[in-house]
Enzyme design. Structure first.
Site, PDB file in Angstrom:
ATOM      1  N   ASP A 189      44.359  33.246  39.051  1.00 54.06           N
ATOM      2  CA  ASP A 189      43.211  33.320  38.123  1.00 54.06           C
ATOM      3  C   ASP A 189      42.494  31.985  38.154  1.00 54.06           C
ATOM      4  OD1 ASP A 189      41.438  33.850  35.807  1.00 54.06           O
ATOM      5  OD2 ASP A 189      42.815  35.503  35.397  1.00 54.06           O
TER       6      ASP A 189
ATOM      7  N   GLY B 167      42.541  29.717  41.345  1.00 51.59           N
ATOM      8  CA  GLY B 167      41.556  29.928  42.403  1.00 51.59           C
ATOM      9  C   GLY B 167      40.448  30.853  41.959  1.00 51.59           C
ATOM     10  N   ASP B 168      39.507  31.029  42.876  1.00 56.66           N
ATOM     11  CA  ASP B 168      38.336  31.863  42.620  1.00 56.66           C
ATOM     12  C   ASP B 168      38.374  33.007  43.631  1.00 56.66           C
ATOM     13  OD1 ASP B 168      35.778  32.988  42.803  1.00 56.66           O
ATOM     14  OD2 ASP B 168      34.807  31.124  42.206  1.00 56.66           O
ATOM     15  N   PHE B 169      38.429  34.253  43.139  1.00 56.43           N
ATOM     16  CA  PHE B 169      38.601  35.356  44.094  1.00 56.43           C
ATOM     17  C   PHE B 169      37.374  35.619  44.965  1.00 56.43           C
ATOM     18  CE2 PHE B 169      38.566  38.175  40.017  1.00 56.43           C
ATOM     19  CZ  PHE B 169      37.181  38.116  39.901  1.00 56.43           C
TER      20      PHE B 169
ATOM     21  N   ARG C 141      41.524  45.530  34.933  1.00 51.79           N
ATOM     22  CA  ARG C 141      40.286  45.282  34.180  1.00 51.79           C
ATOM     23  C   ARG C 141      39.440  44.199  34.864  1.00 51.79           C
ATOM     24  NH1 ARG C 141      42.138  44.841  28.045  1.00 51.79           N
ATOM     25  NH2 ARG C 141      43.763  43.493  28.858  1.00 51.79           N
TER      26      ARG C 141
ATOM     27  N   HIS D 128      35.647  46.471  36.861  1.00 49.34           N
ATOM     28  CA  HIS D 128      34.565  46.892  35.945  1.00 49.34           C
ATOM     29  C   HIS D 128      33.686  45.705  35.513  1.00 49.34           C
ATOM     30  CE1 HIS D 128      36.868  46.397  31.823  1.00 49.34           C
ATOM     31  NE2 HIS D 128      36.891  45.298  32.556  1.00 49.34           N
TER      32      HIS D 128
HETATM   33  C1  LIG Z   1      38.889  41.111  31.612  1.00 53.13           C
HETATM   34  S1  LIG Z   1      39.960  39.825  32.070  1.00 53.13           S
HETATM   35  C2  LIG Z   1      41.357  40.750  32.648  1.00 53.13           C
HETATM   36  C3  LIG Z   1      42.626  39.971  32.618  1.00 53.13           C
HETATM   37  C4  LIG Z   1      43.887  40.753  32.993  1.00 53.13           C
HETATM   38  N1  LIG Z   1      43.851  41.238  34.346  1.00 53.13           N
HETATM   39  C5  LIG Z   1      44.136  41.881  31.996  1.00 53.13           C
HETATM   40  O1  LIG Z   1      43.989  43.071  32.331  1.00 53.13           O
HETATM   41  O2  LIG Z   1      44.478  41.572  30.850  1.00 53.13           O
HETATM   42  C6  LIG Z   1      39.160  39.260  33.540  1.00 53.13           C
HETATM   43  C7  LIG Z   1      39.886  38.123  34.233  1.00 53.13           C
HETATM   44  O3  LIG Z   1      39.176  37.811  35.454  1.00 53.13           O
HETATM   45  C8  LIG Z   1      39.271  36.416  35.645  1.00 53.13           C
HETATM   46  N2  LIG Z   1      38.215  36.004  36.565  1.00 53.13           N
HETATM   47  C9  LIG Z   1      36.887  36.060  36.358  1.00 53.13           C
HETATM   48  N3  LIG Z   1      36.213  35.558  37.405  1.00 53.13           N
HETATM   49  C10 LIG Z   1      37.156  35.167  38.304  1.00 53.13           C
HETATM   50  C11 LIG Z   1      37.098  34.573  39.590  1.00 53.13           C
HETATM   51  N4  LIG Z   1      35.912  34.277  40.140  1.00 53.13           N
HETATM   52  N5  LIG Z   1      38.242  34.328  40.243  1.00 53.13           N
HETATM   53  C12 LIG Z   1      39.446  34.627  39.668  1.00 53.13           C
HETATM   54  N6  LIG Z   1      39.574  35.197  38.439  1.00 53.13           N
HETATM   55  C13 LIG Z   1      38.438  35.453  37.774  1.00 53.13           C
HETATM   56  C14 LIG Z   1      39.091  35.883  34.250  1.00 53.13           C
HETATM   57  O4  LIG Z   1      39.502  34.536  34.134  1.00 53.13           O
HETATM   58  C15 LIG Z   1      39.930  36.839  33.432  1.00 53.13           C
HETATM   59  O5  LIG Z   1      41.258  36.407  33.305  1.00 53.13           O
END
Ligand SMILES: C[S@@+](CC[C@H](N)C(=O)[O-])C[C@H]1O[C@@H](n2cnc3c(N)ncnc32)[C@H](O)[C@@H]1O
Length: 531
Positions: A392, A418-420, A436, A439
């Site tokens: 994350d 990291g950044d996906f 999640r 979406h």
């Molecule tokens: C809606 S939350 C979902 C968290 C978890 N998967 C859950 O279901 O409880 C979205 C997650 O995506 C992560 N996120 C957003 N942009 C991201 C990126 N560019 N790279 C990695 N993670 C990212 C956020 O930090 C956050 O933890």
């Protein structure tokens, strides 16, 4: 009847075949008295009602295929197989919906399939059949008495209408289990009584329009910690006002409003929590306190700019806060903690994910954008020999470390910042989780995320996507509400139907194998990395 191994000879999907087979078994084995006990315990209406049939919603087949499947389950289809549309249950935008009827055993009871064509997924709340009871009298006074006895027993009216093919007025109810009464002939007065007061439409509209008042009232009492203060027992308004430092009269009026909605109970000027209100406590399993604070706080402000989003396409959140949500959270730690905690607290359904997956005995589970680690913790606790990795953004890793350590899993998990969109996700996982996440993004960005995961996963690896899919054939309220929420509170977010996910996955190196339902209209979409 046992379906044994469900083979390809059924047109209905495996889950639907099981649901229908279970319903047929129930209908065959259950007399009127036991069926009434199941839906209206404590009433004595067996003299006036007879158990006529069980009705089920199924999807993804034609009426003819559904009738053929009924025959395979030992039910005699009644001709013609697709008689009419259930106009009183589903909107006029469902051209594919048909009713298929069958007789169970030697009768007299039957089964009714409400068949949605297309590739729909029947929501989990529709799993059980609606039990339909036929009134044995056609006397208006007796019918009215029976109706009032049913209504007094607790179930709420849930629509109804005149069924031409059966020449019966059908009144639907929902409660613990769903049921319907069928009264012979046209019963307009009864239908009017059932469908509501003459001013019902106006009431319903006022209720819809004042939704924001409920959202804010809940957020305020959650912020003040009222439910926590009631944890040890009832308190007067004066005590609550003193403990929270607010004005007594104003607090009383908000509590009174919420009590009318079932959140608190009141005795004189003394308040206690109901089961519903207890969800606003911070110390209970499944607490929704932080979710109430988030929806009635940060996201309430962004929802105020919905019109801006509809007119311009720009995310309301970005418009109001000047940054997209994840950048905003990176820069505002308190908002980030609230968001993570709300995500975890609003996600009781995540506990059901391990049971919905065929987890391998060994190997690694990689939770991509795993947030504060709750889901990974549930999965690893369900499979003690699996290792885990959580990927994350850097500002989230600290919270995930604390949650996973709290579950005693620190030694089994690698935390990767990291950044996906730019960085590789951890390679070699047997199972990848995307919960999640999709979406939050448009198809193009989802493609980038999926290809990144695909590069890390060997062919045959499982990808489990947790989302709230929009049903194909008719919209569920929760997925459609969340679709608007994604539009407002993400830059490019949207909910999708299973076939939209299938297409997205197929274009990016995965095959969608199955959609497994979770509570609250959520689902796990199980996919496999293709070779
Ligand atoms: C809606 S939350 C979902 C968290 C978890 N998967 C859950 O279901 O409880 C979205 C997650 O995506 C992560 N996120 C957003 N942009 C991201 C990126 N560019 N790279 C990695 N993670 C990212 C956020 O930090 C956050 O933890």
């Amino acid at each position: 009847m046992s379906t044994g191994g469900i083979g390809p000879r059924f047109a209905l999907g495996e889950r639907d075949v099981r649901r229908v087979a279970d319903a047929v078994d129930f209908i065959r084995a259950t007399g009127t008295r036991e069926a009434l006990d199941a839906v209206l315990p404590g009433t004595d209406l067996a003299r006036h009602l007879e158990f006529a049939h069980g009705a089920l919603l199924v999807a993804g087949v034609s009426a003819e295929q559904a009738a053929a499947d009924l025959a395979r389950l030992g039910v005699t289809p009644r001709d013609p197989v697709a008689r009419e549309r259930p106009a009183w249950r589903l909107g006029p935008d469902d051209p594919d919906v048909r009713v298929v009827r069958g007789v169970v055993g030697d009768g007299p009871r039957g089964v009714v399939l409400v068949v949605c064509g297309g590739r729909g997924v029947v929501p989990a709340c529709e799993d059980e059949p609606r039990l339909v009871f036929r009134a044995t009298s056609d006397d208006d006074v007796v019918l009215r008495g029976v109706y009032e006895a049913v209504a007094e027993a607790g179930p709420a009216p849930d629509g109804g209408g005149y069924d031409r093919s059966e020449d019966a007025t059908v009144l639907h109810f929902r409660g613990g289990r769903r049921l319907a009464l069928a009264a012979p002939g046209r019963r307009d007065a009864l239908l009017l009584r059932h469908l509501g007061r003459p001013d019902q439409a106006g009431r319903d509209m006022l209720h819809l329009m004042s939704g924001a008042w409920r959202t804010r009232s809940l957020a305020v009492v959650a912020e003040l910690g009222v439910a926590d203060l009631l944890a040890d027992g009832p308190k007067s308004t004066a005590e609550l006002a003193a403990a929270t430092g607010v004005r007594e009269d104003n607090l009383r009026r908000v509590l009174r409003y919420l009590a009318s909605l079932g959140v608190f109970a009141v005795d004189g000027d003394t308040w206690s929590s109901t089961d519903l209100g207890a969800l606003l406590r911070s110390d209970v399993d499944g607490s929704q306190r932080d979710l109430a604070r988030l929806y009635g706080g940060l996201f309430y402000r962004s929802f105020g700019a919905l019109e801006h989003t509809v007119r311009t396409g720009e995310s309301a959140f970005t418009h109001v806060f000047g940054a997209d949500p994840f950048d905003h959270f990176a820069a505002h730690p308190a908002d980030a903690r609230l968001f993570e905690s709300a995500m975890a607290s609003g996600a009781s359904f995540l506990r059901a994910v391990p049971g919905a997956l065929d987890l391998p005995a060994e190997g690694a589970v990689v939770d991509v954008a795993g947030g504060d680690g709750h889901l990974l913790a549930y999965v690893l606790r369900a499979a003690p020999r699996l290792r885990g990795a959580l990927f994350d953004r850097p500002h989230v890793i600290g919270a995930a470390r604390a949650v996973l350590a709290g579950h005693g899993l620190a030694g089994r998990v690698e935390l990767v910042a990291g950044d996906f969109f730019r960085d590789p996700v951890p390679p070699g996982g047997a199972v990848y989780l995307l919960s999640r996440i999709l979406h939050d993004w448009d198809d193009e960005r989802c493609g980038t995320i999926l290809r990144n995961v695909r590069s890390a996963a060997a062919p045959g690896a499982t990808l489990a996507i947790v989302e709230r899919p929009i049903p194909e054939s008719r919209g569920g309220q929760l997925p459609l509400a969340w679709d608007v929420h994604m539009m407002v509170n993400n830059v490019h977010g949207r909910e999708r139907t299973p076939s939209e996910y299938r297409k997205l996955l197929c274009a990016n190196g995965f095959r969608l194998d199955e959609v497994r339902p979770l509570p609250l209209d959520m689902a796990v979409l199980v996919a496999t990395a293709t070779g």
